[in-house]
Write a protein that holds these residues in place. Sequence first.
Motif, PDB file in Angstrom:
ATOM      1  N   THR A 195      -3.850 -62.744   6.422  1.00 24.20           N
ATOM      2  CA  THR A 195      -2.928 -63.023   5.336  1.00 24.20           C
ATOM      3  C   THR A 195      -3.559 -63.996   4.349  1.00 24.20           C
ATOM      4  O   THR A 195      -4.413 -64.805   4.714  1.00 24.20           O
ATOM      5  CB  THR A 195      -1.597 -63.621   5.862  1.00 24.20           C
ATOM      6  OG1 THR A 195      -0.702 -63.833   4.760  1.00 24.20           O
ATOM      7  CG2 THR A 195      -1.828 -64.934   6.590  1.00 24.20           C
TER       8      THR A 195
ATOM      9  N   GLU B 225      -2.900 -57.876   3.244  1.00 23.86           N
ATOM     10  CA  GLU B 225      -2.259 -58.469   4.428  1.00 23.86           C
ATOM     11  C   GLU B 225      -2.297 -57.474   5.582  1.00 23.86           C
ATOM     12  O   GLU B 225      -2.274 -56.261   5.387  1.00 23.86           O
ATOM     13  CB  GLU B 225      -0.816 -58.873   4.130  1.00 23.86           C
ATOM     14  CG  GLU B 225      -0.156 -59.608   5.267  1.00 23.86           C
ATOM     15  CD  GLU B 225       0.800 -60.705   4.786  1.00 23.86           C
ATOM     16  OE1 GLU B 225       1.718 -61.037   5.537  1.00 23.86           O
ATOM     17  OE2 GLU B 225       0.623 -61.222   3.671  1.00 23.86           O
ATOM     18  N   ASN B 226      -2.352 -58.022   6.793  1.00 23.82           N
ATOM     19  CA  ASN B 226      -2.158 -57.212   7.993  1.00 23.82           C
ATOM     20  C   ASN B 226      -0.668 -57.185   8.300  1.00 23.82           C
ATOM     21  O   ASN B 226      -0.065 -58.229   8.560  1.00 23.82           O
ATOM     22  CB  ASN B 226      -2.917 -57.794   9.186  1.00 23.82           C
ATOM     23  CG  ASN B 226      -4.391 -57.475   9.149  1.00 23.82           C
ATOM     24  OD1 ASN B 226      -4.836 -56.641   8.372  1.00 23.82           O
ATOM     25  ND2 ASN B 226      -5.175 -58.150   9.975  1.00 23.82           N
ATOM     26  N   VAL B 227      -0.066 -56.001   8.257  1.00 26.01           N
ATOM     27  CA  VAL B 227       1.377 -55.859   8.420  1.00 26.01           C
ATOM     28  C   VAL B 227       1.672 -55.234   9.782  1.00 26.01           C
ATOM     29  O   VAL B 227       1.128 -54.183  10.122  1.00 26.01           O
ATOM     30  CB  VAL B 227       1.973 -54.990   7.292  1.00 26.01           C
ATOM     31  CG1 VAL B 227       3.474 -54.790   7.501  1.00 26.01           C
ATOM     32  CG2 VAL B 227       1.698 -55.638   5.939  1.00 26.01           C
ATOM     33  N   THR B 228       2.541 -55.901  10.535  1.00 21.84           N
ATOM     34  CA  THR B 228       2.878 -55.445  11.879  1.00 21.84           C
ATOM     35  C   THR B 228       4.088 -54.532  11.835  1.00 21.84           C
ATOM     36  O   THR B 228       5.092 -54.835  11.191  1.00 21.84           O
ATOM     37  CB  THR B 228       3.171 -56.648  12.790  1.00 21.84           C
ATOM     38  OG1 THR B 228       2.029 -57.501  12.812  1.00 21.84           O
ATOM     39  CG2 THR B 228       3.484 -56.195  14.210  1.00 21.84           C
ATOM     40  N   SER B 229       4.008 -53.415  12.520  1.00 22.47           N
ATOM     41  CA  SER B 229       5.157 -52.523  12.664  1.00 22.47           C
ATOM     42  C   SER B 229       5.782 -52.727  14.042  1.00 22.47           C
ATOM     43  O   SER B 229       5.296 -53.515  14.839  1.00 22.47           O
ATOM     44  CB  SER B 229       4.725 -51.066  12.487  1.00 22.47           C
ATOM     45  OG  SER B 229       3.713 -50.734  13.409  1.00 22.47           O
TER      46      SER B 229
ATOM     47  N   GLU C  41       8.554 -50.568   8.047  1.00 24.04           N
ATOM     48  CA  GLU C  41       8.135 -51.967   7.999  1.00 24.04           C
ATOM     49  C   GLU C  41       7.290 -52.270   6.771  1.00 24.04           C
ATOM     50  O   GLU C  41       7.275 -53.398   6.281  1.00 24.04           O
ATOM     51  CB  GLU C  41       7.365 -52.345   9.271  1.00 24.04           C
ATOM     52  CG  GLU C  41       8.193 -52.327  10.543  1.00 24.04           C
ATOM     53  CD  GLU C  41       8.264 -50.951  11.190  1.00 24.04           C
ATOM     54  OE1 GLU C  41       8.815 -50.848  12.304  1.00 24.04           O
ATOM     55  OE2 GLU C  41       7.761 -49.974  10.589  1.00 24.04           O
ATOM     56  N   TRP C  42       6.567 -51.265   6.269  1.00 21.91           N
ATOM     57  CA  TRP C  42       5.776 -51.463   5.061  1.00 21.91           C
ATOM     58  C   TRP C  42       6.689 -51.782   3.881  1.00 21.91           C
ATOM     59  O   TRP C  42       6.380 -52.632   3.046  1.00 21.91           O
ATOM     60  CB  TRP C  42       4.937 -50.229   4.748  1.00 21.91           C
ATOM     61  CG  TRP C  42       3.869 -49.932   5.756  1.00 21.91           C
ATOM     62  CD1 TRP C  42       3.653 -50.562   6.942  1.00 21.91           C
ATOM     63  CD2 TRP C  42       2.876 -48.918   5.660  1.00 21.91           C
ATOM     64  NE1 TRP C  42       2.575 -50.002   7.599  1.00 21.91           N
ATOM     65  CE2 TRP C  42       2.082 -48.987   6.827  1.00 21.91           C
ATOM     66  CE3 TRP C  42       2.585 -47.954   4.700  1.00 21.91           C
ATOM     67  CZ2 TRP C  42       1.012 -48.130   7.063  1.00 21.91           C
ATOM     68  CZ3 TRP C  42       1.514 -47.088   4.923  1.00 21.91           C
ATOM     69  CH2 TRP C  42       0.728 -47.186   6.095  1.00 21.91           C
TER      70      TRP C  42
ATOM     71  N   TRP D  50       8.090 -55.347   4.215  1.00 18.64           N
ATOM     72  CA  TRP D  50       7.087 -56.334   3.816  1.00 18.64           C
ATOM     73  C   TRP D  50       6.941 -56.368   2.297  1.00 18.64           C
ATOM     74  O   TRP D  50       6.850 -57.447   1.697  1.00 18.64           O
ATOM     75  CB  TRP D  50       5.745 -56.016   4.472  1.00 18.64           C
ATOM     76  CG  TRP D  50       4.616 -56.838   3.939  1.00 18.64           C
ATOM     77  CD1 TRP D  50       4.400 -58.173   4.129  1.00 18.64           C
ATOM     78  CD2 TRP D  50       3.551 -56.380   3.094  1.00 18.64           C
ATOM     79  NE1 TRP D  50       3.267 -58.581   3.461  1.00 18.64           N
ATOM     80  CE2 TRP D  50       2.727 -57.503   2.823  1.00 18.64           C
ATOM     81  CE3 TRP D  50       3.206 -55.140   2.559  1.00 18.64           C
ATOM     82  CZ2 TRP D  50       1.579 -57.403   2.029  1.00 18.64           C
ATOM     83  CZ3 TRP D  50       2.075 -55.048   1.772  1.00 18.64           C
ATOM     84  CH2 TRP D  50       1.269 -56.167   1.507  1.00 18.64           C
TER      85      TRP D  50
ATOM     86  N   THR E 134       7.670 -59.555  -0.070  1.00 18.20           N
ATOM     87  CA  THR E 134       6.567 -60.114  -0.850  1.00 18.20           C
ATOM     88  C   THR E 134       6.922 -60.230  -2.326  1.00 18.20           C
ATOM     89  O   THR E 134       6.654 -61.257  -2.960  1.00 18.20           O
ATOM     90  CB  THR E 134       5.296 -59.264  -0.667  1.00 18.20           C
ATOM     91  OG1 THR E 134       4.950 -59.238   0.730  1.00 18.20           O
ATOM     92  CG2 THR E 134       4.134 -59.846  -1.452  1.00 18.20           C
TER      93      THR E 134
ATOM     94  N   TYR F 201      -2.944 -48.239   1.790  1.00 24.21           N
ATOM     95  CA  TYR F 201      -3.369 -48.385   3.183  1.00 24.21           C
ATOM     96  C   TYR F 201      -4.892 -48.437   3.237  1.00 24.21           C
ATOM     97  O   TYR F 201      -5.570 -47.587   2.655  1.00 24.21           O
ATOM     98  CB  TYR F 201      -2.854 -47.211   4.009  1.00 24.21           C
ATOM     99  CG  TYR F 201      -3.437 -47.121   5.400  1.00 24.21           C
ATOM    100  CD1 TYR F 201      -2.930 -47.907   6.435  1.00 24.21           C
ATOM    101  CD2 TYR F 201      -4.481 -46.249   5.676  1.00 24.21           C
ATOM    102  CE1 TYR F 201      -3.467 -47.830   7.709  1.00 24.21           C
ATOM    103  CE2 TYR F 201      -5.020 -46.160   6.953  1.00 24.21           C
ATOM    104  CZ  TYR F 201      -4.512 -46.951   7.963  1.00 24.21           C
ATOM    105  OH  TYR F 201      -5.052 -46.870   9.233  1.00 24.21           O
TER     106      TYR F 201
ATOM    107  N   HIS G  54      -3.785 -52.859   7.788  1.00 25.46           N
ATOM    108  CA  HIS G  54      -4.304 -53.606   6.637  1.00 25.46           C
ATOM    109  C   HIS G  54      -3.824 -52.889   5.377  1.00 25.46           C
ATOM    110  O   HIS G  54      -4.216 -51.756   5.113  1.00 25.46           O
ATOM    111  CB  HIS G  54      -5.830 -53.666   6.719  1.00 25.46           C
ATOM    112  CG  HIS G  54      -6.474 -54.351   5.555  1.00 25.46           C
ATOM    113  ND1 HIS G  54      -7.853 -54.518   5.457  1.00 25.46           N
ATOM    114  CD2 HIS G  54      -5.965 -54.921   4.422  1.00 25.46           C
ATOM    115  CE1 HIS G  54      -8.140 -55.147   4.348  1.00 25.46           C
ATOM    116  NE2 HIS G  54      -7.012 -55.393   3.690  1.00 25.46           N
TER     117      HIS G  54
END
Length: 365
Positions: free
Chosen positions: A215, A238-242, A309-310, A313, A317, A342, A352
């Motif tokens: 991040t 950013e690394n986004v967690t699902s 989740e994307w 986020w 943001t 992506y 990422h």
Amino acid sequence: MKYQNPKQVLLSRLTEVMNSLNLWKDELKNEIPSSWERYNNFVIFNEKYFRSEKWYIAGSKVWIEVCKIFAVENIALKGRIQCDGYRTPNTKVVWGNSKWVKYTDNGIHYTWLIEHNMFCAGNASERHRVAKLNCEGETVVDLFAGIGYFTIPFLVYTKCSHVYACEWNPNAVAALKLNLKKNNVAIKCTVFEGDNRDVCPMNVADRVIMGLIPTSRKSWDVACRALKLCGGMLHLHENVTSKFRIELKESNMSEICQICENCLICLEMNSFSVALPVSISFGTTVMSLDNTVCSVYKGPQISLWKKYEWLCWAVHTVHTISEILLKQHDTPWKVTTKGLNYVKSYAPHIDHLVLDLECRPVTNN
């Protein structure tokens, strides 16, 4: 000529070498690489390979054979990146006379010290994407320049007028300056060595790159201050967690943002309507509780988002960036998502992503 799979060639030749030296054991088969990173003069393997001392007893017999297979002069083994703020690699050279990696990608020449700097080949799609942008006459700020992953594609291909490159790792700065010269673009770049929170210029950028994972949040405020007073673009990595848990507030059925714990409230046609993000259509304006303004990407229907989740986020943001801009300028700014890109999967359920945001002050016209 019949195609030969490099994995099979490596297995066959190394088995032959070790047998000739009476060093072969069946368990060594699991230590022969099945994946690697190959550059102009280096091949790099994960440290889980070549672990047995038998490989080192064989020494040059093994390493010379590996170099022949990959047509390189140097070999290195790579471990996990260190948690030292510089993202220093745990890499050691096991064969060869050079520690400088050379690599040509999309017509750009890169070089870096293998034991001090990292280079992620998996980011190629993003390096190639930004190289296609039309930034004619623009000033660009790269907050995490590294060895020039994004700085140089902007300078070589996008017609930007100048790049301010911030980097705090002295080894990366040395490689960055060398790469600027190798690609004949040094005259169009000013390098600021140090923490971008201390050295980044203010009110100069038409476009800001935040190419740090997992991040770049600690520098979001810096990125907003770097933008010109008329606004510009942010490219936020950013690394986004699902697979995270969604919390709903029963009283009004609005969604709670996982990060800032504020409600996400939709504003359409200047009238409030509470809705879950799954019901937000592209082009809808999203308003946070303190009246900052942001809007979601105008494009296809929400069902085409690959992961829910994307979207969560992205919504978080845009309203967070708009809050930062409001505090800095004491006037609302509109933050619009122009694209969500992506790059790669960093780990299971971790992606990422790059969010392209257009930030402009709200006018009363």
